[in-house]
Scaffold this active site. Sequence first.
Site, mmCIF file in Angstrom:
data_model
loop_
_atom_site.group_PDB
_atom_site.id
_atom_site.type_symbol
_atom_site.label_atom_id
_atom_site.label_comp_id
_atom_site.label_asym_id
_atom_site.label_seq_id
_atom_site.Cartn_x
_atom_site.Cartn_y
_atom_site.Cartn_z
ATOM 1 N N ILE A 70 -6.432 -14.443 -2.633
ATOM 2 C CA ILE A 70 -6.096 -13.685 -3.847
ATOM 3 C C ILE A 70 -5.683 -14.619 -4.973
ATOM 4 C CG2 ILE A 70 -4.458 -12.030 -4.826
ATOM 5 C CD1 ILE A 70 -4.449 -10.630 -2.082
ATOM 6 N N THR A 73 2.187 -9.570 -7.957
ATOM 7 C CA THR A 73 1.419 -8.540 -7.241
ATOM 8 C C THR A 73 1.506 -8.755 -5.741
ATOM 9 O OG1 THR A 73 -0.589 -9.884 -7.451
ATOM 10 C CG2 THR A 73 -0.234 -8.189 -9.124
ATOM 11 N N SER A 74 2.443 -9.576 -5.287
ATOM 12 C CA SER A 74 2.523 -9.915 -3.866
ATOM 13 C C SER A 74 3.576 -9.067 -3.155
ATOM 14 C CB SER A 74 2.814 -11.409 -3.701
ATOM 15 O OG SER A 74 2.782 -11.772 -2.334
ATOM 16 N N ASP A 101 3.650 -5.340 -9.909
ATOM 17 C CA ASP A 101 3.101 -4.234 -9.125
ATOM 18 C C ASP A 101 3.981 -3.951 -7.928
ATOM 19 O OD1 ASP A 101 0.861 -2.367 -8.745
ATOM 20 O OD2 ASP A 101 0.483 -3.508 -6.910
ATOM 21 N N HIS A 161 2.630 -0.334 -7.064
ATOM 22 C CA HIS A 161 1.937 -0.934 -5.911
ATOM 23 C C HIS A 161 0.493 -0.437 -5.833
ATOM 24 C CE1 HIS A 161 3.177 -3.169 -2.067
ATOM 25 N NE2 HIS A 161 1.867 -3.232 -2.162
ATOM 26 N N ALA A 184 -2.219 -2.436 -6.945
ATOM 27 C CA ALA A 184 -3.175 -3.536 -7.088
ATOM 28 C C ALA A 184 -4.382 -3.348 -6.179
ATOM 29 C CB ALA A 184 -2.499 -4.875 -6.805
ATOM 30 N N PHE A 185 -4.157 -2.808 -4.983
ATOM 31 C CA PHE A 185 -5.239 -2.605 -4.018
ATOM 32 C C PHE A 185 -6.128 -1.422 -4.373
ATOM 33 C CE2 PHE A 185 -2.466 0.784 -2.899
ATOM 34 C CZ PHE A 185 -3.263 1.730 -2.268
#
Length: 757
Positions: free
Chosen positions: A234, A317-318, A343, A380, A382-383
């Site tokens: 990523i 974003t982790s 995120d 959350h 991002a996915f």
Amino acid sequence: MAQTIIAQCAAVDKQGLGTISHELLAKALHAALPDAWHDDEIESLLHPWGEVVEYKDFVSWLFRDRSPVRALRKRSSFKVAIFSCAPYDRDWFDRTNEELGCNFEFEYHSEQLNIDTVTRAKGCSAVCTFVNDFAGEDVVKALAEEGVKLIALRCAGFDRVDLRAAKDAGLTVSRVPAYSPYAVGEHAVALMLSLNRRIPNAYRNSRLGNFKLDGQLGCDMYKKRVGIIGTGLIGTIAATVLKKGFECDVVAYDVFPNPKISDPAPDGLGIPYLDLDTVLATSDFISLHAPLLPTTKHMINAEKLKIMKKGIQIVNTSRGGLIDTTALIQGLKDGTIAGAAMDVVEGEAPYFFRDFSTSCVTDDNIATLVRMPNVILTPHLAFFTQEALKTISDTTLKSMQGIREGTGPPKQNGVLDTVCLPPEAPKEDKGGYAASRNKERSQRMAFMKELPAPGPELKEKVLPALENAHSRPFRVAFYSAMPHDKEVFENMNEEFDANITFQFYKAALCSDSVVLAQGADAVCVFVHDDCSAEILATLKDFGVKMVALRCGGFNNVDVEKAEELGLVITRVPAYSAFGSGEHAVALATSVNRSIPQAAEGTRRANFTLNGLQGFDMVGKKVGIIGTGRTGCVVARIFKNGYRCEVMAHDIEEKGLVRDPPPAGLGIPYVSLDELFRTSDIICLHVPLLQETVKLINAESIAKMKPGVILVNVSRGGLVDTRALIDGLRKGIIGGAGLDVVAEEWRCATPSLGAQFR
């Protein structure tokens, strides 16, 4: 399951004849499918095959389409309790269940898995959980007591599962190791762009009728230093977009360096690794992509804030735990941190994916963050792309299949391990732990597309130094002035010793305000000021010699009349092609990932993902209409950064766009019809001329690919607004990112004669 039966038959086929007795085959079926069929049913299956059976043929028949196994699966009891379930989860799991022919029985629960809800898994063979479900030791033991065999995580992280307890209880834990690294990497860059250009603030203000630019000033990403902390797949994708697309000065930090990052082109990105303190002290932006481990918890803390470059912007974003939230808030308040786009956030578990808009968020840090104007918080997501949801459902159901059939969860795409095991102690003496991490990273990097071939470098134009030989001040009536105009122009006037006297007016130039130009040598105007023939004639009568446009476009000026009157007309043909081009990309990515809507949702304490699904940018088709300098910047970002399939249209083809690398970008020119028909994203970068007025109209919209995203940072008159609205309502246009609109001039004129001094 089929291979299990064949293996058991082969074990008793000592002579390797490929045949086995009726009786032994019945025992193999019993062993492979315990309690699935009664004795008389097995006898019914075997009867047509005789006393000696060619077992491979039998198994092939047994598992063919419309076979007895299909019927078995339809009535077999393999129940799955799916926790933290949203409507989109149900849609994708039901669809994949049918496509794969699994026939699992799903029980959907909106509640999170914890010790209070674990009883909902009673009678289930598996539970399916998400990022904020909790499976500690007590929950794992309770699941085992209920007969659960599998904890299937529909995410990559497994930090909320006690893997040791699961192993001791005989439970398998599976995950989706690479559901969509492009979705997360692209979202990190989208957040960075939205934060820098203040897109959620602009979105909110325009909806409230506030069209001022106060507080909206960003910077060009071009040549800015970006620190990537964590360079797995990523992080590498984000680094590629920023270096190859935006031409940022990218540096990296990781305890396990990645050759794809550090190796020189063409094998790597040629990005240097630096120590963490140097990355923090020198970067304009940082993006976090490290896993949450005891060694990385609060890696961004009060001590690290002391060494950061003032005005740094942070993206995460982790995992929220990478940042000490209390220290972050203090840094945002005192200006050490200019902005944060996240995120994920520490303490998100009780709130994310749920709606608290009619309740109270009791976490003071989260309640503070969502109300700060220099913070973007998305829940959350991002996915959350079409491609990722398909991969998640497909990989998760195949893990369930493996448990039901006794073969265990298969590797994702035959490469990545999906089974989660308790960590082993690091083997420092032999480098075992580092070797294991590097092996896993190498496997994951196989999911990344090849790096783009080097293309031409796009450089900003350098303006000559200003010289002034006039003895008296040059007087300028400055129209449509905003606070930042006054600050910038006065600073430049002093820096260059230009001997110019400015009179700043908030009012736009029009027939009522032209009187303010009496006594001026020049007027300085912007995009909505009226420079019609009548106004120009009045300016000439007042003794004005020059009309200086502080923009690139000149469609608001009667150029022929100006020439007739002997008025000099100047403009800024390339004030920042990078700024405009980057903003076009920022609009496209923020529309795709619904960042303004997500930020508005979290401000209202609504942390659900409904209506926020986007798509992976990689591989999508982007149409660039107009390939001047700004269009070239946009084309390069999408092609070399995001790895999109870019096409272009212009009345004149440019070698910089058309020619293959390294001389050009290797982008084909196509007809407008083809561009409309095939593009997922369309960006407008043409001037507003008689030939281009309403270039986007009802007829052209009807030709467009359904769901297309339209971006316009050029001139509003290029688009027929009523036709655009109709296209949005019909769903032909999936979304629009507009920095300009045909009717914007109506909102651009403050009260007449208002001055700053």
